[in-house]
Enzyme design. Structure first.
Site, PDB file in Angstrom:
ATOM      1  N   ASP A 162      68.135  58.777  10.837  1.00 38.46           N
ATOM      2  CA  ASP A 162      68.596  57.563  11.311  1.00 38.46           C
ATOM      3  C   ASP A 162      68.355  56.255  11.070  1.00 38.46           C
ATOM      4  O   ASP A 162      67.317  56.324   9.993  1.00 38.46           O
ATOM      5  CB  ASP A 162      68.527  57.775  13.020  1.00 38.46           C
ATOM      6  CG  ASP A 162      69.354  57.032  13.899  1.00 38.46           C
ATOM      7  OD1 ASP A 162      70.071  56.227  13.338  1.00 38.46           O
ATOM      8  OD2 ASP A 162      69.478  57.302  15.114  1.00 38.46           O
TER       9      ASP A 162
HETATM   10  C1  BGC Z   1      71.906  54.937  15.732  1.00 37.58           C
HETATM   11  C2  BGC Z   1      72.778  55.746  14.888  1.00 37.58           C
HETATM   12  C3  BGC Z   1      74.001  55.115  14.102  1.00 37.58           C
HETATM   13  C4  BGC Z   1      73.075  54.124  13.144  1.00 37.58           C
HETATM   14  C5  BGC Z   1      73.856  53.137  12.199  1.00 37.58           C
HETATM   15  C6  BGC Z   1      71.386  53.895  14.868  1.00 37.58           C
HETATM   16  O1  BGC Z   1      70.666  52.907  15.423  1.00 37.58           O
HETATM   17  O2  BGC Z   1      71.053  55.606  16.408  1.00 37.58           O
HETATM   18  O3  BGC Z   1      73.690  56.482  15.952  1.00 37.58           O
HETATM   19  O4  BGC Z   1      74.584  55.875  13.308  1.00 37.58           O
HETATM   20  O5  BGC Z   1      72.159  53.345  14.074  1.00 37.58           O
HETATM   21  O6  BGC Z   1      74.383  52.491  13.040  1.00 37.58           O
END
Ligand code: BGC
Length: 678
Positions: free
Chosen positions: A222
């Site tokens: 993530d």
């Molecule tokens: C989120 C993800 C997301 C990523 C990119 C993170 O903060 O938890 O679900 O895909 O950001 O935006």
């Protein structure tokens, strides 16, 4: 490896491939390797403009995933994926960072609107179709957030402490099921699991995900979930996202000092190169097959099937145009006088509906809404008055008068991305006190009151539910919401959505969390008893149970048959009769109960469901299959799924608490597969 030769890459270039080039693109290893664009998901394409990264392109705002799941329609899940794939192709995104398959362990979780269900089987089923919908069109997916990321509060530090059985039966299960669709990538979560960050958790990433679940794609982090590059590589994390300054230096230094071997780096790089190759191969097959209008129409259709009718006392809905035009006597007069109906839609949400919660899952739509009250007036031909929220403060007494004069007052109410969003949890599952007061006061002056609730997860309605005649759970239903909702309210379409999460009476009735929840650890001592499994075990009344939702049609169940097809394979069939004069779709659910076992088991577990269109007075026979996984529990003694011989009960019906059909079957696997029970 076909197109890329590892030997042609320097150690620095290889390490560079293991973190992003920027926020949304993989590295190109000095032009030697093609790059891949990734983009959010899950309820539409939220793609950053490569020129101005702080801006996102507009796209179709689909109903968010909790509404999609409330459709219980797996064909729609596939179409949902395919629809977003078209937008990815149009904009040039290669991988959608979706779907999110985390379990709704608590209704407080700020991201519940992005997830499918409190039930692992429902989540897994939807994940499979969602992934296939995208990948069949050549767009990759990233099943997230792996794993046990079930609240947003302090999500980057709080460790989810989960026992092995709950981990496999509840939290890993949707990931396990999603593997059927062969997702290109999986995204690891921010949180530590059992004390070790997911991005460094070799057991979770390698032993379980790649080994037990059979995942052979790429694991990315993530955004910002990597704390230690060396540990991440040791744990077999392939790609750290987004770009991590110093990643290359840290990894090359580790190889040079002998902390990591070059082979360890190469293994990760191979996963990246494989992904690049898969992407390049898919590119020529990609074709946009829908127009913007068609995508919008799909968003409407999905919202129609995902919006849930919770209460409809006295058949107040559907709204009619004139008194008596439905052939029935009006509630206002004795004989259906034919007078135009008067409706009052009270609330700004009519014009500016909440489409989604906040954060990376929020899609920027260019669609201009027609107000709900306008659509209701068009569809019914009734007189429809509307006032926005701020008129309450200026003239609340005036609002009472309009409500008093109307046949029905409709109150759209709820909260949007300011209350439910990524990065934090809700503090309460109630509407604000002022909103509740308003419902009660308006209801006290209205002839009949319909409340439309906009939220991303369960809402406690206990203070006002008895004061109103009808309640619709709209959820965050995307840009098609007003068209879908007006069609449902006016009876052009029939409600067929059902809840994929329990609505408890109050927050106090929900599982409260382990006693070490202090911002550092979250003890999952609810074990496998999550969602309805918890309420069943605790013997709690709920406001609306898992699987519940009303229709304008009425269905009756009969004729349950259980046919053995193999040792653990059974065909379950039953009849559903539409005993009303309107066509409708019924979501029927099949639950399995282990009568007696050597381990504790839930009261019942959903193991099959079906959604079927049934015409007025028609009887349809529904057939579903049960297999090994319908009877198995995850044995921590053997580290695998295990079926214990004995009797199982089968329950069939329209919700988890209304199961009119009951049957039983016996599993009799060969003795040598069994352990002693006496
Ligand atoms: C989120 C993800 C997301 C990523 C990119 C993170 O903060 O938890 O679900 O895909 O950001 O935006």
């Amino acid at each position: 490896m076909k197109n890329y030769d590892l030997k042609k890459l320097t150690l620095e270039e290889k390490c560079a491939l293991l973190t992003g080039a920027n926020g949304w693109q993989t590295d190109g290893a000095n032009g030697k390797v093609k790059t891949v664009w990734v983009s959010d998901g899950p309820s539409g394409l939220r793609m950053h403009n490569p020129e101005k990264q702080e801006e996102t392109f507009t796209a179709t705002a689909m109903p968010t995933c909790h509404v999609l799941a409330n459709t219980w329609n797996l064909k729609l899940a596939y179409e949902y994926g395919a629809t977003i794939a078209d937008e990815c192709i149009y904009r040039g995104a290669d991988i959608l960072l979706a779907p999110g398959v985390n379990i709704k362990r608590t209704p407080l979780c700020g991201r519940n609107f992005e997830y499918f269900s409190e039930d692992p089987y429902v989540s897994g089923k939807f994940a499979v179709e969602y992934v296939k919908g995208l990948q069949d069109k050549g767009i990759g997916t990233s099943v997230k957030h792996y794993c046990a990321n079930n609240s947003e509060y302090d999500r980057c530090h709080q460790s989810s402490e989960v026992d092995e059985r709950a981990l496999h039966e509840v939290y890993l299960k949707p990931f396990e099921m999603a593997m059927e669709a062969k997702p290109w990538t999986v995204m690891c979560s921010y949180n530590p699991v059992n004390g070790v960050y997911a991005s460094e958790n070799k057991k979770l990433l390698d032993t379980v995900l790649r080994g037990q679940l059979g995942f052979d794609g790429l694991i990315m982090s993530d955004w910002g979930a990597v704390h230690n590059p060396v540990r991440a590589v040791e744990a077999t994390l392939d790609l750290c996202m987004p770009h991590y300054d110093g990643y290359v230096e840290k990894l090359t230094a580790a190889v040079k000092s002998g902390k990591l071997t070059e082979k360890q780096i190469d293994e990760r790089v191979e996963k990246v190169l494989k992904l690049v190759e898969k992407n390049e191969k898919a590119k020529p097959t990609r074709k946009v097959e829908s127009t913007e209008e068609e995508r919008h129409a799909r968003a409407v259709k999905m919202a129609e099937e995902g919006i849930v009718l919770l209460k409809n006392e006295g058949g107040i809905l559907p709204l009619k145009g004139v008194c008596g035009d439905c052939g029935k006597q009006s509630e206002n007069c004795a004989d259906g006088c034919g007078e135009k109906k008067k409706y009052f839609v009270y609330g700004s949400i009519s014009e500016c509906p909440y489409l989604s919660g906040g954060g990376s899952g929020r899609v920027q739509t260019a669609f201009k809404q027609t107000a709900l009250h306008t659509l209701i007036a068009e569809k019914t031909g009734a007189e429809v008055d509307h006032r926005s929220d701020n008129q309450w403060d200026r003239d609340w007494r005036g609002m009472y008068h309009i409500a008093y004069d109307a046949d029905v007052t409709i109150v759209p109410i709820g909260h949007g991305d300011g209350v439910e969003y990524e990065g934090d949890d809700r503090m309460s599952i109630r509407l604000t006190e002022a909103q509740e007061d308003r419902i009660l006061k308006i209801a006290a002056h209205s002839h009949k009151t319909v409340v439309l609730v906009y939220a991303g997860s369960a809402v406690d309605m206990s203070r006002w539910i008895d004061a109103v005649d009808a309640v619709v759970f709209v959820g965050f239903a995307g840009e098609g919401v007003n068209e879908a909702l007006s069609a449902l309210l006016c009876g052009e379409e029939n409600f067929s959505g059902k809840l994929t999460e329990t609505f408890p009476l109050t927050l106090e009735d929900t599982y409260k969390g382990g006693d070490t929840k202090d911002g550092e650890t979250d003890l999952y001592d609810d074990g496998i008893f999550v969602g309805y499994r918890y309420y069943d075990r605790a013997g709690k009344q709920v406001l609306y149970p898992f699987g519940y939702g009303l229709s304008y049609a009425k269905f009756e169940y009969s004729n349950l048959k259980i046919e053995k097809k193999g040792d653990t394979d059974f065909e379950i069939s039953y009849d559903i009769t539409n005993v009303s004069d309107v066509a409708g779709k019924e979501v029927s659910q099949v639950y399995v109960k282990d009568v007696s076992a050597m381990v504790h088991r839930p009261e019942k577990e959903l193991k099959a469901f079906s959604k079927d269109e049934i015409l007025p007075h028609e009887t349809k026979t529904v057939r579903v299959a049960l297999d090994y996984s319908s009877f198995a529990y995850y044995s921590t003694a053997f580290d695998k799924w295990y079926v214990e011989n004995g009797w199982f009960e089968i329950y069939v019906g329209g919700s988890s608490r209304e199961l009119p059909l009951k049957g039983k079957l016996k599993i009799e696997l060969p003795e040598d597969t069994q352990y002693s029970t006496k």
